[in-house]
Design a protein around this motif. Sequence first.
Motif, PDB file in Angstrom:
ATOM      1  N   THR A   1      17.078  43.630  36.979  1.00 47.79           N
ATOM      2  CA  THR A   1      17.678  44.949  36.782  1.00 47.79           C
ATOM      3  C   THR A   1      19.203  44.881  36.670  1.00 47.79           C
ATOM      4  OG1 THR A   1      17.709  45.275  39.185  1.00 47.79           O
ATOM      5  CG2 THR A   1      15.799  46.125  37.982  1.00 47.79           C
ATOM      6  N   LEU A   2      19.796  43.712  36.988  1.00 49.46           N
ATOM      7  CA  LEU A   2      21.254  43.560  36.914  1.00 49.46           C
ATOM      8  C   LEU A   2      21.622  42.582  35.806  1.00 49.46           C
ATOM      9  CD1 LEU A   2      22.172  43.167  40.711  1.00 49.46           C
ATOM     10  CD2 LEU A   2      22.341  45.239  39.327  1.00 49.46           C
ATOM     11  N   ASP A   3      22.615  42.956  34.977  1.00 55.79           N
ATOM     12  CA  ASP A   3      23.104  41.989  34.001  1.00 55.79           C
ATOM     13  C   ASP A   3      24.188  41.128  34.642  1.00 55.79           C
ATOM     14  OD1 ASP A   3      25.577  43.376  33.919  1.00 55.79           O
ATOM     15  OD2 ASP A   3      24.922  44.618  32.221  1.00 55.79           O
ATOM     16  N   ASP A   4      24.671  40.124  33.922  1.00 54.59           N
ATOM     17  CA  ASP A   4      25.611  39.167  34.507  1.00 54.59           C
ATOM     18  C   ASP A   4      26.895  39.839  34.994  1.00 54.59           C
ATOM     19  OD1 ASP A   4      23.676  37.424  33.749  1.00 54.59           O
ATOM     20  OD2 ASP A   4      24.925  36.233  32.392  1.00 54.59           O
ATOM     21  N   ALA A   5      27.389  40.803  34.223  1.00 51.16           N
ATOM     22  CA  ALA A   5      28.628  41.493  34.607  1.00 51.16           C
ATOM     23  C   ALA A   5      28.421  42.297  35.892  1.00 51.16           C
ATOM     24  CB  ALA A   5      29.091  42.409  33.475  1.00 51.16           C
ATOM     25  N   GLN A   6      27.253  42.905  36.027  1.00 51.17           N
ATOM     26  CA  GLN A   6      26.968  43.673  37.236  1.00 51.17           C
ATOM     27  C   GLN A   6      26.848  42.759  38.456  1.00 51.17           C
ATOM     28  OE1 GLN A   6      23.493  45.621  35.509  1.00 51.17           O
ATOM     29  NE2 GLN A   6      24.479  47.628  35.778  1.00 51.17           N
ATOM     30  N   VAL A   7      26.243  41.586  38.273  1.00 54.76           N
ATOM     31  CA  VAL A   7      26.144  40.626  39.367  1.00 54.76           C
ATOM     32  C   VAL A   7      27.538  40.200  39.810  1.00 54.76           C
ATOM     33  CG1 VAL A   7      25.455  38.274  39.984  1.00 54.76           C
ATOM     34  CG2 VAL A   7      23.842  39.780  38.788  1.00 54.76           C
ATOM     35  N   ALA A   8      28.400  39.857  38.833  1.00 57.73           N
ATOM     36  CA  ALA A   8      29.769  39.443  39.161  1.00 57.73           C
ATOM     37  C   ALA A   8      30.515  40.546  39.899  1.00 57.73           C
ATOM     38  CB  ALA A   8      30.509  39.052  37.890  1.00 57.73           C
ATOM     39  N   ALA A   9      30.376  41.784  39.446  1.00 61.41           N
ATOM     40  CA  ALA A   9      31.067  42.900  40.083  1.00 61.41           C
ATOM     41  C   ALA A   9      30.563  43.122  41.506  1.00 61.41           C
ATOM     42  CB  ALA A   9      30.881  44.168  39.247  1.00 61.41           C
ATOM     43  N   ARG A  10      29.264  42.989  41.676  1.00 58.03           N
ATOM     44  CA  ARG A  10      28.687  43.194  43.002  1.00 58.03           C
ATOM     45  C   ARG A  10      29.157  42.114  43.979  1.00 58.03           C
ATOM     46  NH1 ARG A  10      22.192  43.331  44.400  1.00 58.03           N
ATOM     47  NH2 ARG A  10      22.424  43.822  46.615  1.00 58.03           N
ATOM     48  N   LEU A  11      29.189  40.865  43.513  1.00 60.53           N
ATOM     49  CA  LEU A  11      29.657  39.779  44.366  1.00 60.53           C
ATOM     50  C   LEU A  11      31.138  39.936  44.709  1.00 60.53           C
ATOM     51  CD1 LEU A  11      27.843  36.786  42.639  1.00 60.53           C
ATOM     52  CD2 LEU A  11      27.470  37.554  44.990  1.00 60.53           C
ATOM     53  N   GLN A  12      31.959  40.257  43.713  1.00 61.57           N
ATOM     54  CA  GLN A  12      33.389  40.389  43.965  1.00 61.57           C
ATOM     55  C   GLN A  12      33.673  41.524  44.931  1.00 61.57           C
ATOM     56  OE1 GLN A  12      35.817  38.108  42.490  1.00 61.57           O
ATOM     57  NE2 GLN A  12      36.671  38.941  44.389  1.00 61.57           N
TER      58      GLN A  12
END
Length: 568
Positions: free
Chosen positions: A371-382
Amino acid sequence: MKDIHHVEQPPSGQAPAPLRGIATMRPTHVNPVTLKRVAAIAGARGLAASVEQTVRGVTSDSRSVVPGDLYIALPGAHVHGHQFGAAAATAGAVAILTDDAGAQALAKHVDLPVLSCPDPRGVAGEIAALVYGTAANTGLGGVELFAVTGTNGKTTTTYFLNSLLRALGNSTGLIGTIEILAGDEPIPSKLTTPESTDVHALLAVMAERGLDAASMEVSSHALAFGRVDGVVFDVAGFTNLTQDHLDLHGDMEAYFATKAELFTPAHSRAAVVTIDDLWGREMAAKATIPVSTLLTAEKGAMGSPGATPEFSGADWKVRGTRRQGIGSAFELHGRGMVLRVQTGLPGGFNVSNAALALAMVADALLDNTPTLDDAQVAARLQDALDRDDPFTVDVPGRMQLVGTAPVAVVDFAHNPDALERALDAVRSPVEGSRVIVVFGATGERDQSKRPIMGAIAALHADVVLVTDDDPHDEDPAAIRAGVLAGALEARERNGLSTVIEESTSRAKAIGRAVELAGAADTILVAGRGHEIFQEVRGVNISLDDRVELRAALAHHGFPVTNAGTIRS
């Protein structure tokens, strides 16, 4: 606690007392399994193979038996578990699984069905997984499992994993050297990895409580003795491999081969492997599961050996490492993202530990969250990294700050590589400041590393105080002599002015270190970390390096932190 294979032993020949702790953590609901089915899995012989009696729990520790349990009587380094069969029967065991020797002995002493198989330890994990419903093909109720192995850094990396997963909003569990956590409930740990029967019970509890994720240290002992048999981790991580535990494995190649078992489909689905050295590169090459590689060694960064060009294509890379306070800040590049990271723990090795934890969680999110794209994963981690600073978590006994002037640190470093890294990490840039180290070597372990550790101390510290670690049943003076020989030889060979002293009392050695220190110096007490007992000839003597160091600092009027009172 330096992991060792053992079987319970009662004091003075008496029956063991009931245990509180790990083994009492059982799931509330268990689907009973018949002895016939257990016998079929074990390939066991004995009349019990045809009995419809059911089993509701499994344990290899008679002190934790509850009514309805199968007691697995294992052969151990000093005693055989069959000696505790009567105690297990009295506690309510419904049957006993053991080897042929154990079955013959038990036939005369217990009135219970006894199953016999050639390798009861080898089937204990599969049986526990069946009884507790934690077999890999049944799932764990959504609990995502992370494992970390390697010589150094396992504990800190699992704490980092746990902290980051919580920062991301997960409820978490932790199984490791210092403690076991099921949600917020802490339980002191006996081994780096508990026995397989307890591991599966713990995982069942975590699933029953609806936890989202769990992190576990997996030692070479755990793999060699089947403590994670029947467990399949979602992501496994590899830190490094340096000399340790050769008393068990014999040589580095055998040690490596044991660690490599984690990176097979029997134990893991995917992995992140640190490839800063040749062992890591070999691990990545030999793994039979999907692997992401991590390069944390930067040329000229905090004393690292530097990245070689042929490995510049690692999936994850640490870049821009710089000192920040006593810790570090860096960037982690990989899979199309750049993450800004910091850790408040000192040393380049903690950069590596933080990067490994972050890469493992990032891979899990990227590969298992459609359900998460790569940009969303990066934003969530940051966001989690910026908001919660998860890698500045307190790890008991791991580069733990006890005093500030002098800087006074307690660390678990108990092998050559860890000691060298710790000494380099605490070296102050202030001109004229000294490093004072208090350490020893563990008894009944690899004797070849003792002079190596002594030499490292002499080369990397200004004052070396050699004392006892955990002698166990070995002569403490002989252990110290091995360490001192290496220190004295290195001092002479290199024309050093290192002060080298011996102390028969660890507490007095810590006091001596503080007595010698000035406010600009650094004291490192290494080897025991979080441990609160020193084992001498079978007797556990109360001794917490943090408490002793804190008291000595206060006695001399130096400032202290609250690390000496931390829960262990």
